[in-house]
Write a protein that holds these residues in place. Structure first.
Motif, PDB file in Angstrom:
ATOM      1  N   ASN A  62      -6.291  18.943 -31.021  1.00 55.94           N
ATOM      2  CA  ASN A  62      -7.680  18.967 -30.111  1.00 55.94           C
ATOM      3  C   ASN A  62      -7.186  19.969 -28.991  1.00 55.94           C
ATOM      4  OD1 ASN A  62      -9.438  17.847 -31.753  1.00 55.94           O
ATOM      5  ND2 ASN A  62      -8.722  15.712 -30.978  1.00 55.94           N
ATOM      6  N   TYR A  63      -6.116  20.507 -29.129  1.00 53.85           N
ATOM      7  CA  TYR A  63      -5.756  21.404 -28.011  1.00 53.85           C
ATOM      8  C   TYR A  63      -6.387  22.776 -28.208  1.00 53.85           C
ATOM      9  CZ  TYR A  63      -2.023  23.187 -24.514  1.00 53.85           C
ATOM     10  OH  TYR A  63      -1.363  23.326 -23.541  1.00 53.85           O
ATOM     11  N   ALA A  64      -7.331  22.963 -27.478  1.00 53.15           N
ATOM     12  CA  ALA A  64      -8.303  24.076 -27.574  1.00 53.15           C
ATOM     13  C   ALA A  64      -7.818  25.469 -27.229  1.00 53.15           C
ATOM     14  CB  ALA A  64      -9.334  24.261 -26.817  1.00 53.15           C
ATOM     15  N   GLU A  65      -6.719  25.338 -26.214  1.00 48.70           N
ATOM     16  CA  GLU A  65      -6.028  26.449 -25.626  1.00 48.70           C
ATOM     17  C   GLU A  65      -5.069  27.088 -26.559  1.00 48.70           C
ATOM     18  OE1 GLU A  65      -2.954  28.290 -22.286  1.00 48.70           O
ATOM     19  OE2 GLU A  65      -3.841  26.340 -22.045  1.00 48.70           O
ATOM     20  N   ALA A  66      -4.492  26.236 -27.375  1.00 45.63           N
ATOM     21  CA  ALA A  66      -3.305  26.308 -28.378  1.00 45.63           C
ATOM     22  C   ALA A  66      -4.119  27.030 -29.418  1.00 45.63           C
ATOM     23  CB  ALA A  66      -2.760  24.987 -28.714  1.00 45.63           C
ATOM     24  N   HIS A  67      -5.149  26.635 -29.988  1.00 49.32           N
ATOM     25  CA  HIS A  67      -5.723  27.399 -30.878  1.00 49.32           C
ATOM     26  C   HIS A  67      -6.248  28.716 -30.560  1.00 49.32           C
ATOM     27  CE1 HIS A  67      -6.304  23.972 -33.768  1.00 49.32           C
ATOM     28  NE2 HIS A  67      -6.313  23.229 -32.972  1.00 49.32           N
ATOM     29  N   ALA A  68      -6.583  28.789 -29.616  1.00 54.55           N
ATOM     30  CA  ALA A  68      -7.173  30.163 -28.897  1.00 54.55           C
ATOM     31  C   ALA A  68      -6.010  30.938 -29.123  1.00 54.55           C
ATOM     32  CB  ALA A  68      -7.918  30.255 -27.713  1.00 54.55           C
ATOM     33  N   ALA A  69      -4.828  30.616 -28.251  1.00 53.57           N
ATOM     34  CA  ALA A  69      -3.710  31.648 -28.370  1.00 53.57           C
ATOM     35  C   ALA A  69      -3.246  31.726 -29.795  1.00 53.57           C
ATOM     36  CB  ALA A  69      -2.478  30.792 -27.432  1.00 53.57           C
ATOM     37  N   LEU A  70      -3.019  30.946 -30.661  1.00 54.58           N
ATOM     38  CA  LEU A  70      -2.673  31.143 -31.814  1.00 54.58           C
ATOM     39  C   LEU A  70      -3.583  32.153 -32.460  1.00 54.58           C
ATOM     40  CD1 LEU A  70      -0.729  30.523 -34.099  1.00 54.58           C
ATOM     41  CD2 LEU A  70      -1.873  28.466 -34.878  1.00 54.58           C
ATOM     42  N   ALA A  71      -4.868  32.091 -32.260  1.00 54.34           N
ATOM     43  CA  ALA A  71      -5.775  33.050 -33.042  1.00 54.34           C
ATOM     44  C   ALA A  71      -5.469  34.412 -32.577  1.00 54.34           C
ATOM     45  CB  ALA A  71      -7.130  32.755 -32.604  1.00 54.34           C
ATOM     46  N   ALA A  72      -5.067  34.607 -31.361  1.00 56.30           N
ATOM     47  CA  ALA A  72      -4.772  35.872 -31.211  1.00 56.30           C
ATOM     48  C   ALA A  72      -3.354  36.516 -31.601  1.00 56.30           C
ATOM     49  CB  ALA A  72      -4.570  35.844 -29.256  1.00 56.30           C
ATOM     50  N   VAL A  73      -2.500  35.461 -31.651  1.00 58.31           N
ATOM     51  CA  VAL A  73      -1.050  35.720 -32.153  1.00 58.31           C
ATOM     52  C   VAL A  73      -1.299  36.104 -33.754  1.00 58.31           C
ATOM     53  CG1 VAL A  73       1.360  34.938 -33.028  1.00 58.31           C
ATOM     54  CG2 VAL A  73       0.199  34.574 -30.589  1.00 58.31           C
ATOM     55  N   GLU A  74      -1.914  35.174 -34.349  1.00 58.95           N
ATOM     56  CA  GLU A  74      -2.090  35.550 -35.822  1.00 58.95           C
ATOM     57  C   GLU A  74      -3.077  36.883 -36.106  1.00 58.95           C
ATOM     58  OE1 GLU A  74      -1.553  31.308 -37.814  1.00 58.95           O
ATOM     59  OE2 GLU A  74      -3.673  31.752 -37.052  1.00 58.95           O
ATOM     60  N   TRP A  75      -4.082  37.184 -35.286  1.00 58.24           N
ATOM     61  CA  TRP A  75      -4.690  38.368 -35.374  1.00 58.24           C
ATOM     62  C   TRP A  75      -3.761  39.500 -35.214  1.00 58.24           C
ATOM     63  CZ3 TRP A  75      -9.640  39.062 -37.065  1.00 58.24           C
ATOM     64  CH2 TRP A  75     -10.227  40.525 -36.738  1.00 58.24           C
ATOM     65  N   ALA A  76      -2.951  39.652 -34.251  1.00 63.24           N
ATOM     66  CA  ALA A  76      -2.009  40.458 -34.095  1.00 63.24           C
ATOM     67  C   ALA A  76      -0.880  40.899 -35.052  1.00 63.24           C
ATOM     68  CB  ALA A  76      -1.088  40.369 -32.711  1.00 63.24           C
ATOM     69  N   SER A  77      -0.706  39.797 -35.929  1.00 63.31           N
ATOM     70  CA  SER A  77       0.211  39.757 -36.930  1.00 63.31           C
ATOM     71  C   SER A  77      -0.385  40.092 -38.205  1.00 63.31           C
ATOM     72  CB  SER A  77       1.101  38.646 -37.047  1.00 63.31           C
ATOM     73  OG  SER A  77       0.207  37.295 -37.352  1.00 63.31           O
ATOM     74  N   GLY A  78      -1.919  40.512 -38.372  1.00 66.68           N
ATOM     75  CA  GLY A  78      -2.683  40.681 -39.551  1.00 66.68           C
ATOM     76  C   GLY A  78      -2.976  39.603 -40.236  1.00 66.68           C
ATOM     77  N   GLN A  79      -2.769  38.359 -39.741  1.00 69.02           N
ATOM     78  CA  GLN A  79      -3.458  37.104 -40.469  1.00 69.02           C
ATOM     79  C   GLN A  79      -4.797  36.835 -40.141  1.00 69.02           C
ATOM     80  OE1 GLN A  79      -0.183  34.127 -40.879  1.00 69.02           O
ATOM     81  NE2 GLN A  79       0.422  35.226 -38.920  1.00 69.02           N
ATOM     82  N   LYS A  80      -5.783  37.839 -40.529  1.00 70.34           N
ATOM     83  CA  LYS A  80      -7.236  37.723 -39.945  1.00 70.34           C
ATOM     84  C   LYS A  80      -8.080  36.200 -40.142  1.00 70.34           C
ATOM     85  CE  LYS A  80     -11.633  40.361 -40.337  1.00 70.34           C
ATOM     86  NZ  LYS A  80     -12.226  41.294 -40.715  1.00 70.34           N
ATOM     87  N   GLY A  81      -7.756  35.772 -41.606  1.00 70.23           N
ATOM     88  CA  GLY A  81      -8.434  34.466 -41.923  1.00 70.23           C
ATOM     89  C   GLY A  81      -8.007  33.447 -41.167  1.00 70.23           C
ATOM     90  N   LEU A  82      -6.717  33.293 -40.859  1.00 65.43           N
ATOM     91  CA  LEU A  82      -6.033  32.207 -40.283  1.00 65.43           C
ATOM     92  C   LEU A  82      -6.465  32.348 -38.543  1.00 65.43           C
ATOM     93  CD1 LEU A  82      -2.468  32.070 -41.708  1.00 65.43           C
ATOM     94  CD2 LEU A  82      -4.231  30.160 -41.815  1.00 65.43           C
ATOM     95  N   ALA A  83      -6.433  33.545 -38.177  1.00 64.63           N
ATOM     96  CA  ALA A  83      -6.899  33.884 -36.738  1.00 64.63           C
ATOM     97  C   ALA A  83      -8.209  33.376 -36.396  1.00 64.63           C
ATOM     98  CB  ALA A  83      -6.845  35.357 -36.459  1.00 64.63           C
ATOM     99  N   GLU A  84      -9.275  33.505 -37.421  1.00 65.40           N
ATOM    100  CA  GLU A  84     -10.672  33.364 -37.279  1.00 65.40           C
ATOM    101  C   GLU A  84     -11.008  31.748 -37.416  1.00 65.40           C
ATOM    102  OE1 GLU A  84     -12.576  35.468 -40.405  1.00 65.40           O
ATOM    103  OE2 GLU A  84     -12.650  37.406 -39.095  1.00 65.40           O
ATOM    104  N   ASP A  85      -9.973  31.265 -38.519  1.00 73.68           N
ATOM    105  CA  ASP A  85     -10.105  29.598 -38.336  1.00 73.68           C
ATOM    106  C   ASP A  85      -9.755  28.976 -37.194  1.00 73.68           C
ATOM    107  OD1 ASP A  85     -10.767  29.873 -41.004  1.00 73.68           O
ATOM    108  OD2 ASP A  85      -8.927  29.318 -41.828  1.00 73.68           O
ATOM    109  N   HIS A  86      -8.373  29.459 -36.577  1.00 75.28           N
ATOM    110  CA  HIS A  86      -8.145  28.884 -35.250  1.00 75.28           C
ATOM    111  C   HIS A  86      -9.020  28.974 -34.074  1.00 75.28           C
ATOM    112  CE1 HIS A  86      -4.527  26.931 -36.464  1.00 75.28           C
ATOM    113  NE2 HIS A  86      -4.107  27.838 -37.271  1.00 75.28           N
ATOM    114  N   PHE A  87      -9.718  30.343 -34.139  1.00 74.10           N
ATOM    115  CA  PHE A  87     -10.500  30.763 -32.957  1.00 74.10           C
ATOM    116  C   PHE A  87     -11.717  29.719 -33.133  1.00 74.10           C
ATOM    117  CE2 PHE A  87     -14.276  33.365 -31.398  1.00 74.10           C
ATOM    118  CZ  PHE A  87     -13.859  33.397 -30.235  1.00 74.10           C
TER     119      PHE A  87
END
Length: 288
Positions: A217-242
């Motif tokens: 339930n750590y919202a900031e961590a999910h948001a940060a992870l979305a940015a990192v995964e998007w930057a590494s080309g993991q679009k689906g995972l990024a959208e899930d965490h966002f």
């Protein structure tokens, strides 16, 4: 009663910098306990954020005990919370003179020096800001030398090093803080954010995944992870965490809120801006 317990010495000082930008409070202290009715009343008032009342009580203590390092340090926390960092530096300096081996006054003076640096930078006084930041780092290191397990001193050093753009030094400090306090998810997240800043995207991704696994339930961590995964080309995972971050708190979809509430390094802000920009375009195409 130990009047330097975290709830007063650390948290009171931390209140001056709200949200994720707040510095960390010390986990322990080395100053002598003081049993004094006025001190107890001042601590209670400070805990309840009644700053003017707390100041009056600590002044009473200092009138009776003019060499009370505890009173000076707690007074410094009050002045920080009243947005009076110059006076806070004076208070903490006096506490250090009276109890030079105690780590907490150094740690809290570092917080005040950092705030003075922020104020100077906002006024366009870069050299003055740099001087305050260097003083803050030295205070953190002095606290560390007095107690090598004082994880807040390493975390706060990381904050200042990051402000100065010293991202490798910031990573080292955050890593030490996280290792000393593995139960604090925010420390590990900050370490991961600096891994990303230092071009270690895979390591940042792995570490952030560990953070959200342990703290779902750590919202900031999910948001940060979305940015990192998007930057590494993991679009689906990024959208899930966002989606998870926004479900927890819809404000994480706003870049202004993210900048206000976090202390991310520049590369992570840029990654999030790109993600939000492209995601917004994709949403527009779907809706049209």
């Amino acid at each position: 009663m130990n009047i330097f317990k975290q709830g007063v010495a650390g948290a009171a000082a931390s209140l001056v910098l709200a949200g994720a930008c707040a510095p960390a409070g010390a986990y322990n202290v080395r100053l002598q306990d003081v049993e004094n009715k006025a001190m107890q009343a001042g601590v209670q008032a400070a805990t309840e954020q009644r700053w003017d009342e707390a100041e009056r009580f600590f002044q009473i203590v200092l009138k009776d005990e003019p060499e009370s390092a505890s009173a000076y340090s707690n007074m410094g926390n009050v002045h920080l919370s009243q947005r009076r960092p110059e006076q806070a530096v004076t208070d903490f300096s006096r506490a250090i003179q009276l109890a030079p081996e105690a780590p907490v006054p150094y740690l809290n003076r570092a917080i005040a020096e950092e705030q003075l640096g922020v104020n100077a930078a906002s006024a366009g006084k870069a050299d003055e800001a740099a001087g305050h930041y260097q003083a803050a780092i030295q205070d953190c290191k002095d606290a560390q030398s007095r107690d090598g397990k004082e994880f807040a001193a390493f975390f706060n050093e990381g904050n200042v090093q990051a402000r100065m753009g010293q991202f490798k030094s910031a990573l080292a400090a955050y890593s030490r803080a996280a290792d000393l306090a593995p139960g604090i998810a925010g420390y590990r997240l900050r370490q991961a954010e600096l891994l990303f800043q230092n071009d270690r995207t895979h390591d940042a991704d792995v570490m952030m995944r560990g953070v959200v696994r342990k703290s779902p339930n750590y919202a900031e961590a999910h948001a940060a992870l979305a940015a990192v995964e998007w930057a590494s080309g993991q679009k689906g995972l990024a959208e899930d965490h966002f989606d998870k971050a926004v479900t927890l708190d819809g404000r994480w979809s706003k870049m202004g809120y993210i900048r206000q509430q976090t202390r991310w390094p520049p590369a992570l802000y840029q990654a999030m801006e790109r993600f939000l920009s492209i995601a917004s375009v994709d949403d527009d195409r779907i809706s049209s």
